[in-house]
Design an enzyme around this catalytic site. Structure first.
Site, PDB file in Angstrom:
ATOM      1  N   GLY A  50       0.793  -1.217   0.000  1.00  0.00           N
ATOM      2  CA  GLY A  50       0.000   0.000   0.000  1.00  0.00           C
ATOM      3  C   GLY A  50       0.829   1.271   0.000  1.00  0.00           C
ATOM      4  O   GLY A  50       0.280   2.364   0.039  1.00  0.00           O
ATOM      5  N   CYS A  51       2.146   1.138  -0.013  1.00  0.00           N
ATOM      6  CA  CYS A  51       3.003   2.322  -0.057  1.00  0.00           C
ATOM      7  C   CYS A  51       3.416   2.594  -1.505  1.00  0.00           C
ATOM      8  O   CYS A  51       3.692   1.674  -2.261  1.00  0.00           O
ATOM      9  CB  CYS A  51       4.255   2.121   0.790  1.00  0.00           C
ATOM     10  SG  CYS A  51       3.946   2.219   2.545  1.00  0.00           S
ATOM     11  N   GLN A  52       3.453   3.868  -1.838  1.00  0.00           N
ATOM     12  CA  GLN A  52       3.861   4.294  -3.177  1.00  0.00           C
ATOM     13  C   GLN A  52       5.326   3.942  -3.408  1.00  0.00           C
ATOM     14  O   GLN A  52       5.710   3.471  -4.471  1.00  0.00           O
ATOM     15  CB  GLN A  52       3.651   5.807  -3.293  1.00  0.00           C
ATOM     16  CG  GLN A  52       4.082   6.409  -4.600  1.00  0.00           C
ATOM     17  CD  GLN A  52       3.835   7.917  -4.620  1.00  0.00           C
ATOM     18  OE1 GLN A  52       3.164   8.458  -3.749  1.00  0.00           O
ATOM     19  NE2 GLN A  52       4.367   8.572  -5.614  1.00  0.00           N
TER      20      GLN A  52
END
Length: 141
Positions: A50-52
């Site tokens: 879920g992290c860019q």
């Protein structure tokens, strides 16, 4: 220091800055002081979903406290991770699970991040809490 005391300290630090450019610079500086994570922990299983950008996080129990280590390939994200680890590392699993994260809203961090970075921040906090659950179960078994 308790989690609450650390959070209050961070809120005080952020209140000293005039604008968000200064706060971003401070967050980036925090990232520069983040201890280097052991390369052995830079595994896919330690990547936060879920992290860019790429964020690796690892935890281990030492006595009755959790020690977190982390790293990111993005300088701002690395600073955000450093901020979270300052709050939650060296605390007991129960204290981590009981802690709120209102300080993030109080310093205005989430509203000054892009939507994808804000989602990543939420994912990091969730992962910290998940590690606390896992480590707590080791203590009780």
């Amino acid at each position: 220091m308790t989690i609450k005391e650390i959070q209050e300290e961070i809120i005080d630090e952020f209140s000293m800055f005039e604008d968000w450019m200064e706060r971003y610079e401070y967050i980036i500086d925090l990232g520069k002081s983040l201890p280097i994570i052991n390369d052995a922990y830079k595994l896919d299983e330690n990547l936060i979903k879920g992290c860019q950008s790429k964020v690796w996080m690892y935890s281990e129990i030492q006595g009755d406290i959790i020690k977190y280590t982390a790293d990111s390939d993005a300088i701002l994200t690395k600073g955000i991770v450093a901020l979270l680890l300052r709050v939650f590392s060296d605390q007991t699993p129960q204290d981590i699970l009981n802690a709120d994260t209102n300080f993030i809203d109080e310093i205005g961090l989430k509203e000054h991040l892009s939507p994808t970075r804000a989602n990543g921040l939420v994912s990091m906090v969730k992962q910290i809490k998940m590690y606390a659950i896992a480590q707590q179960s080791k203590l009780t078994n």
